[in-house]
Scaffold this active site. Sequence first.
Site, PDB file in Angstrom:
ATOM      1  N   ASP C 176     -23.217  10.202  15.515  1.00 50.62           N
ATOM      2  CA  ASP C 176     -22.909  10.845  16.717  1.00 50.62           C
ATOM      3  C   ASP C 176     -22.306   9.973  17.797  1.00 50.62           C
ATOM      4  O   ASP C 176     -22.895   8.974  17.726  1.00 50.62           O
ATOM      5  CB  ASP C 176     -24.406  11.518  17.012  1.00 50.62           C
ATOM      6  CG  ASP C 176     -24.099  12.374  18.571  1.00 50.62           C
ATOM      7  OD1 ASP C 176     -24.360  13.544  17.967  1.00 50.62           O
ATOM      8  OD2 ASP C 176     -23.798  12.075  19.461  1.00 50.62           O
ATOM      9  N   GLU C 219     -19.493  16.369  18.202  1.00 49.41           N
ATOM     10  CA  GLU C 219     -19.211  14.930  18.172  1.00 49.41           C
ATOM     11  C   GLU C 219     -20.168  14.246  16.908  1.00 49.41           C
ATOM     12  O   GLU C 219     -20.534  13.266  17.125  1.00 49.41           O
ATOM     13  CB  GLU C 219     -19.273  14.354  19.471  1.00 49.41           C
ATOM     14  CG  GLU C 219     -20.828  14.250  19.949  1.00 49.41           C
ATOM     15  CD  GLU C 219     -21.259  15.185  20.834  1.00 49.41           C
ATOM     16  OE1 GLU C 219     -20.752  16.330  20.938  1.00 49.41           O
ATOM     17  OE2 GLU C 219     -21.907  15.240  21.613  1.00 49.41           O
TER      18      GLU C 219
END
Lengths: 214, 128, 300
Positions: C176, C219
């Site tokens: 991430d 993301e």
Amino acid sequence: MSEQATDILSSDEVDTLQEIMNIAFGQSASDLSEVIDTHVVLSIPFIEFVKVTELHTYIQQHVKEYSKISIVEQKYWGKFKGDALLIFASGAGRELILLLKNDEQGSLEAGSAEILESETLLEVGNILIGACVGKLAELLNDIVTYTPPMVLVEEDARNAVPANKFDPDQTAIILKTDFNFEQGGATGFLFLVTKNESVVWLKKALQLFLEQYE
Amino acid sequence: MIKKILIVDDSPIARKMLKSCLPKDREYEFHEAGNGLEGVNQYKELEPDITFMDLTMPVMTGYEAIEEIIKIDTKAMIIVVTADVQMSAIKTVLDSGAFMVLRKPIKKDQILGALDKAMDTKEKGAQV
Amino acid sequence: MILDQIFDAINTGILIIDTEFRVIKWNRWMEIHSGLSEDDIKGVNIFDKYPDLDNTKFRRSCKSVFSFGNFSFFSQKLHRYLLPFTSKSLLGNQFEFMQQSCSMGPLRDENNEIKYLFINIEDVTDVATYEHKLLEMNIKDGLTGIYNRRFLETKLEEEYKRCKRYKSTFSLIMFDLDHFKNVNDTYGHPCGDFILKMVSSRISAAIRNVDFLFRYGGEEFCCLLPETKLDAAVLVADRFRADIESQNNVFEEHVLNVTISIGVTEFIAECESGVDILKKADEALYTAKKTGRNRVISLR
């Protein structure tokens, strides 16, 4: 069911058809072993008459020992016409892949294992149906053509054959055999659901077949 | 002499077809059986000259019936008439003592040829 | 006479061969797409001109046609094509050769004896191209071009089942972008997209051919490494981390540095499903975030 049977074919006609099927399927088994290099065992076929509306239940009863099934369906089209349904027990596709020993298994993309499995079922189904239907038609002096087979893989046996698939007013002549491959262990049933409109021709063809012996 | 012929087949139509293939200008005495067991029993009783035998039958198969008949009479003339054309099946019945194997659907000249050959062999055997 | 005209006029390939595999008929369509005229190939054994056709499936199909009058079908899905013809499709060059759907059947003489077989070849390149595009859209992420979440779930279950059956293993890396919200808020969404694309393309270049990279969410990314034990996967993950950290990313007049936090886990037979493994990777990632970011945490 026997009451319906005599409405459609006389008991002599059923006996004759039975005998012709014994011959046809005996020859098919031998043709098949030549084409796919393994011994295929076809049981003695039997004939039943089933209302098309009950076909769904009928087929389910015969495959209830399998929880999941794969079906290959192909239409045959001559004076003798109808639907061939080949029902394999779950996992048959994977067993048969080994049997066919095809050489073109490279370059397969995502989801390709399923494609290979269904294509294998299609090919074996096509050969099996072609051998059985073709021989039967030949003995009755008919020539049939086939539509490309279609396949349904790994479906729950209870909802695999849709109830509305066939014309509800008809009675189907069901010719059923079970088969197994000596190598690979795949097993299943073959149903030929013959269209009612073939009956007139069928009676005449059976008559002609018998006349050779009078 | 009138020849005794026994036809063992579970299908009445198949028996009828076979009878119709036998030459009309000769006289035969026909006997029919609907399965292997009936076939063996009739064989004992009648001692037919020729036996036509199907293979796939209920109660007792042709394979078993051939073995039983050969036990009773090693010189029995059994002509197998079958839809099973796999080599393995043919080998099995010939090994058990069947005289020859004919494939269904049967044809008149084929039946006639088999019949003559079987009668010939039988008569030669009797002379020796 | 009329039938002969149809033979050459229709927009589909027809060829006829005899029991010795010699070409008897080769219609106009075949001439156009093969570059061989009927005169060139008539009487010639088809395997002389097309040696790749001499394979088990083709021979078996011919045998079933000749011995019991069967029909045979060669689907594009499995076989791609029967004869290697150049594709003339206008939809781009997705395929090297024309994609074909073919059927084969018997031809009989007046005594009903099967003397020849016909092969019908249909050009299905356009359909196959559309299908390929649809398939891509279904499994790929529009922005980054890497696999999407839907495909991750499919692949994960597949891999889970495979490992269970063959007593094999795989590892899952989940990562991430750190403080990604700041990137979007400070430099705008186009810059955020630029960073997502940068990460996708750097990681794609770093993995093996057998590995899969997915965009899991906004993301968040996942990387599936078949046949890889946890220790090895941790090393790979740390390479990812170092690589992203070292990049000076130039967007318009700005230079940005970003980092990623990573959770790594390995398949174990006790897991109930692919989703279980995903949960474990997520847990590890959560720890990586909690303990300071820009780091790799593994969980067995």
